[in-house]
Design a protein around this motif. Structure first.
Motif, PDB file in Angstrom:
ATOM      1  N   GLU A   1       0.855  -1.038  -0.316  1.00 34.52           N
ATOM      2  CA  GLU A   1      -0.021   0.322   0.090  1.00 34.52           C
ATOM      3  C   GLU A   1       0.748   1.327   0.188  1.00 34.52           C
ATOM      4  OE1 GLU A   1      -4.253  -0.617   2.171  1.00 34.52           O
ATOM      5  OE2 GLU A   1      -2.185  -1.053   3.201  1.00 34.52           O
TER       6      GLU A   1
ATOM      7  N   ALA B   1       2.801   2.463  -3.371  1.00 33.17           N
ATOM      8  CA  ALA B   1       1.546   3.654  -3.855  1.00 33.17           C
ATOM      9  C   ALA B   1       1.536   4.999  -3.650  1.00 33.17           C
ATOM     10  CB  ALA B   1       0.073   2.614  -4.461  1.00 33.17           C
TER      11      ALA B   1
ATOM     12  N   MET C   1     -13.118   0.550  -8.128  1.00 27.79           N
ATOM     13  CA  MET C   1     -12.175  -0.140  -7.546  1.00 27.79           C
ATOM     14  C   MET C   1     -10.888   0.226  -7.950  1.00 27.79           C
ATOM     15  SD  MET C   1     -14.698  -1.521  -6.066  1.00 27.79           S
ATOM     16  CE  MET C   1     -14.240  -3.768  -5.215  1.00 27.79           C
ATOM     17  N   MET C   2      -9.989   0.147  -6.484  1.00 22.96           N
ATOM     18  CA  MET C   2      -8.488  -0.446  -7.261  1.00 22.96           C
ATOM     19  C   MET C   2      -8.341  -1.392  -7.387  1.00 22.96           C
ATOM     20  SD  MET C   2      -6.778   2.472  -3.938  1.00 22.96           S
ATOM     21  CE  MET C   2      -4.857   2.602  -5.015  1.00 22.96           C
TER      22      MET C   2
ATOM     23  N   ASN D   1      -5.885  -3.662  -6.874  1.00 20.37           N
ATOM     24  CA  ASN D   1      -4.890  -4.389  -5.266  1.00 20.37           C
ATOM     25  C   ASN D   1      -4.066  -5.201  -6.073  1.00 20.37           C
ATOM     26  OD1 ASN D   1      -5.616  -2.782  -3.762  1.00 20.37           O
ATOM     27  ND2 ASN D   1      -6.826  -4.374  -2.176  1.00 20.37           N
TER      28      ASN D   1
ATOM     29  N   ARG E   1     -11.027  -1.130  -0.554  1.00 17.31           N
ATOM     30  CA  ARG E   1     -10.720  -2.143  -2.285  1.00 17.31           C
ATOM     31  C   ARG E   1     -11.491  -0.765  -3.104  1.00 17.31           C
ATOM     32  NH1 ARG E   1      -8.483  -5.496  -0.521  1.00 17.31           N
ATOM     33  NH2 ARG E   1      -9.025  -8.270  -1.391  1.00 17.31           N
TER      34      ARG E   1
ATOM     35  N   TYR F   1      -8.564   3.752   0.553  1.00 19.83           N
ATOM     36  CA  TYR F   1      -7.405   3.995   0.790  1.00 19.83           C
ATOM     37  C   TYR F   1      -7.220   5.251   1.045  1.00 19.83           C
ATOM     38  CZ  TYR F   1      -2.563   3.845  -0.781  1.00 19.83           C
ATOM     39  OH  TYR F   1      -0.811   4.233  -0.686  1.00 19.83           O
TER      40      TYR F   1
END
Lengths: 568, 363
Positions: free
Chosen positions: A374, A377, A392-393, A395, B221, B226
């Motif tokens: 994490e 980034a 959405m990211m 991951n 997600r 984040y």
């Protein structure tokens, strides 16, 4: 190697001498599966300054914590002045005459100096007698050791250097004969560090024994009589400082040959990347911290900003990185950057092509609780490559990306799931550096890239910065380590009190001249004063003989470089 | 301190905490001259001993899930939203205004509209403290607490002076249209085989489960999640990364307030079917305990919400069937919160040497 012989000679001499102040015999300590100290034996002679060096995680702090009663050794014996002594807690350590100055001070900030000194050592229910006694003692100590601090000042009003003196005073007030200092200069300016060394020398001359834990070779060479090197929990050597060299110590610490100075060819400056004109920044209290700074950096060039911490370098990085507002003009590749309002933030700066390795990786550069993947980034979470769809990211993409960077930058342990706080300082810094450098930014801002970083990682990070420069990028390097500035920069600007005092080329200046400018001596005067000193020598660079000599060893020619690289 | 293995951290510690809470609850019951065993039997059978009991336990759990998630989302941005109670009350107002505005033909149409109304009003109520926090630095704990009182007073005004049908003596709104009736568990085909008697648990339970999943997706997600978590862990690092503090504070609190407000579709729309005074009945506060015990993770919130639903329902049964006063359930809840939330570290510290010894034995 001759080192074991040296150590042996050292111990052979011991029986005739008075018993050592500290003798450790076969100390071992494990934390779960991690063997922090393995069968460590060491003698520290009375009335000497003894350095203990080693990379982060080599076990120095564990060993000293055992000596100070924070941990109990699994096996082994401690002798103080020749007498076996059990040290189950820090009270026992104090009774045995051991005082400790921690890297992070343990002071009550809203108490006065004298109150902090007596805290925990008060005599009787009433404070007055203890305070009076402490005040008398502080006056004596100030006179004897240059340990002057205003006894009635509040800790929060004192500079870091003065706070450290209070810690030393606390130990002396408790009748410490043995003083352990853990990385004492990490937070000090060069001036404060010099003053500390004078204090330590005075203390030694009065018969005190000093143990100096550090990873700065320069300090070891400057002040210690003997030095012990730790590596991976073991004591690999104890040598007389006068009979060793920084290169040898570095090799002992890391276990392989280390380049203390970065091999780098001449710079190839191209077009102007960053142009700063009359940049001003005010802090929250409306105090002007940057008072009209102007400079430019070209592509393929490292501009080093030297200066004592707190003279506006942090503000300079913050405003260029979009973290604070300012006034004046900053252009990147010819386009003006907004210095206030919505366009002035870290995100916008990154999009403009600026990457930033911040001075304080723990509070700025990383989220310590986030996993390494994490963190890899962090700041670039908008990057389309990291998104799975509009919401959405991705991951998995983040983790793949992180694993690549971990491999390329040799981050250890190579586990992208570990939280950043589980990595050592050097590896944390590698995470930040990998993240910022791999963006191939037009301009890289770097603050204190090697603060609290072990020597192997320093070498690596320096190489990466030079490689970025050689790839035609501009680098702004801010560091309080003059060595670092001297060896990395293509040009050096010196900051004092929010202004740039002047610029120099590394080859045409020396530490004395830069030091004068860092102390606020104007450009021309500094040149004149440093020049007269340097004129005595054959060349200006001769004043930095040790640095230059070590540098020559690294950069003398392709053969020398190849040799050391092969050693690695 | 020794780090516990994950299973001990997530399962063993809460279980031991609960056993301790149960033990001390038993002492309290003994002290008032009652039998803890009898009390336990009543609580157990009343809350989970029958489908009927489950129908109540899950009804309460539904409300607690929403308020627990509200606290959880805010917590990850390091914002302590104590205002779930007020936001839930305002959510109830939103539900009432939406449902009374139209003669809703079917619940499938009424539910999304009521959810939107509930979320909108709950979010709006959270928006003011959020704005004050983000731009003026007014501490959100203080402002959200205060907003609970304002919400209570505002609802009384709305009920007495605006929503009360003409001629009614009761400070409640008119009954919602028939078409807005949410199917209870005993009216859902399939489930009605289990839940044969009328229970308050209704389709909102499934909305709450979906909310748990969505909150998990949001936090772990999405880019927003984040940024919320980064901001919550380190505001200075968030500034370095270019994360806008005002934006994150506002969005997080809007989501949090919206979740708390959505609780109203369970109690106001699903159960009472009109807006009553003090409809949230403290569920907003219980949400704090639920989030605390659930470790601010949606799965934990789900489990903790069911536990608190169990305590709530079991406690009500106590008042009904024994001479133990119903207030005792507040004592038991307090003990559960004390042990699972506040004294959690104590249990960890007691366990740490055991695990250390075991690890050393293995090594």
């Amino acid at each position: 190697m001759a080192l074991t012989g040296l150590a042996g000679r050292h111990s052979d001499a011991a029986p005739t001498a008075p018993p050592p102040a500290i003798e450790l015999r076969g100390i071992s300590k494990a934390f779960g599966p991690v063997q922090a100290n393995r069968n460590i034996s060491i003698r520290i002679a009375k009335g000497t300054i003894h350095g203990i060096i080693g990379e982060n995680g080599a076990g120095k702090s564990t060993l000293m914590s055992i000596l100070y009663g924070f941990y109990r050794a699994d096996s082994g014996e401690i002798l103080i002045n020749g007498r076996p002594t059990a040290i189950p807690n820090s009270q026992a350590a104090i009774r045995a005459g051991i005082g400790m100055v921690f890297q992070h001070f343990k002071l009550v900030h809203n108490f006065s100096v004298v109150e902090n000194v007596i805290l925990g050592a008060e005599e009787g229910a009433l404070l007055r007698p203890s305070v009076d006694k402490a005040r008398r003692l502080l006056a004596d100590l100030a006179r004897d050791y240059e340990l002057d601090v205003d006894p009635d000042a509040l800790i929060e009003d004192l500079s870091v250097g003065h706070q450290q003196r209070v810690e030393i005073l606390k130990a002396l007030y408790r009748h410490a004969d043995i003083l352990i200092l853990d990385e004492p200069t990490g937070v000090l300016t060069p001036d404060e560090a010099d003053h500390l060394f004078r204090i330590l020398a005075n203390l030694r001359d009065q018969g005190k024994t000093i143990v100096l834990i550090t990873h700065k070779l320069r300090e070891i060479m400057e002040i210690t009589e003997n030095v012990s090197v730790m590596r991976r929990g073991e004591m690999v050597a104890t040598v007389r400082t006068a009979e060793t060299s920084p290169e040898q110590l570095a090799e002992l610490m890391v276990g392989r040959k280390v380049l203390l100075h970065v091999p780098k060819g001449p710079a190839n400056p191209g077009r102007t990347v960053l142009e700063v004109r009359d940049l001003r920044v005010r802090d929250d209290q409306k105090v002007e911290r940057l008072k009209g700074v102007s400079f430019a950096i070209r592509a393929g060039e490292i501009l080093g900003i030297a200066g004592v911490a707190g003279n506006g370098q942090s503000e300079l990085l913050a405003v260029l990185g979009g973290m604070t507002n300012g006034t004046g003009s900053v252009t990147l590749n010819g386009a003006a950057l907004p210095l206030s309002g919505h366009g002035c933030n870290g995100r916008a700066r990154r999009q403009a092509g600026i990457a930033h390795v911040p001075e304080d990786r723990q509070h700025l550069g990383l989220i310590l609780d986030f996993a390494a993947w994490e963190n890899m980034a962090f700041g670039y979470q908008d990057d389309p490559a990291y998104q799975k769809n509009a919401l959405m990211m991705d991951n998995d993409a983040l983790r793949r990306d992180a694993e690549g960077k971990i491999a390329r930058f040799d981050v250890r342990p190579a586990n992208c799931w570990l939280p950043a706080k589980s990595f050592s300082g050097g590896n944390q810094q590698k995470i930040v550096v990998a993240r910022e450098i791999e963006r191939r930014p037009d301009l890289l801002l770097v603050g204190q890239p090697t603060r609290g970083v072990d020597i192997g990682a320093i070498e690596f990070i320096h190489k990466q910065l030079v490689a970025l420069r050689d790839a035609g990028k501009a680098v702004l390097l801010v560091s309080v380590e003059l060595d670092e500035i001297m060896s990395l920069s293509d040009r050096i600007a010196v900051m004092f009190d929010g202004r740039i005092m002047g610029e120099r080329l590394p080859a045409e200046t020396n530490e004395r001249e830069l030091g004068l400018m860092m102390a606020g001596i104007p450009d021309a005067e500094a040149r004149a004063r440093a020049g007269s000193g340097a004129a005595a020598g054959a060349a200006g660079a001769a004043a930095t003989a040790t640095a230059a000599a070590a540098g020559a060893a690294g950069a003398a020619g392709p053969a020398g470089t190849a040799g050391t690289e092969a050693g690695a | 301190m020794t780090k516990l293995p994950p299973w001990a951290d997530l399962v063993l510690v809460p279980v031991i905490s609960l056993i301790l809470a149960g033990f001390f609850s038993a002492l309290v019951i003994l002290a008032i001259g009652q039998s803890p065993l009898e009390a336990w039997t009543v609580v157990w059978t009343g809350a989970v001993g029958s489908a009927y009991g489950w129908g109540y336990t899950l009804y309460y759990a539904t409300s607690f899930m929403f308020t627990g998630l509200a606290v959880t989302v805010a917590f990850h941005a390091s914002l302590f939203n104590i205002g779930g109670e007020g936001q839930a009350q305002l959510g109830g107002l939103g539900v009432a205004l939406v449902l009374l505005a139209l003669p809703w033909p079917h619940w499938t149409l009424a539910l999304p509209a009521a959810m939107a109304g509930a979320a909108l009003f709950g979010a709006a109520w959270a928006a003011i403290p959020a704005w004050l926090q983000a731009t003026r630095g007014s501490h959100i704990v203080i402002t959200t607490i205060m907003f609970n009182y304002i919400a209570a007073a505002f609802l009384i005004f709305m009920l007495v002076d605006v929503l009360r049908p003409a001629g009614s003596m009761d400070p409640t709104s008119a009954r919602f249209p028939e078409g807005a009736h949410l199917p209870a568990f005993n009216e859902i085909p399939g489930l009605n085989l289990i839940f044969t008697k009328g229970v308050p648990a209704n389709v909102t339970f499934f909305v709450a489960l979906a909310a748990c999943v969505l909150v998990w997706l949001l936090l772990w997600r999405t880019r927003l999640g984040y940024e919320i978590r980064a901001f919550g862990k380190s505001e200075s690092a968030a500034r370095y990364a270019g994360i806008n503090a005002v934006r994150i504070t506002m969005i997080t609190m809007l989501i949090s307030g919206g979740l708390a407000g959505m609780m109203a579709i369970n109690n106001v729309m699903g159960e009472s079917e009109r807006l009553l005074q003090n409809a949230a009945e403290g569920a907003g506060f219980i949400g704090i305990a639920v989030a605390l015990m659930g470790r601010n993770h949606p799965l934990g919130v789900l489990l903790a919400a069911i536990l608190f639903g169990f305590l709530y329902q079991g406690g009500a049964e106590l008042g009904l069937w024994t001479s133990i006063p119903i207030e005792l359930r507040i004592v038991v809840q307090g003990l559960v919160i004390l042990f699972t939330g506040a004294l959690d570290m104590m249990v960890r510290m007691m366990l740490a040497p055991l695990f250390r010894a075991r690890r050393e034995a293995v090594a």
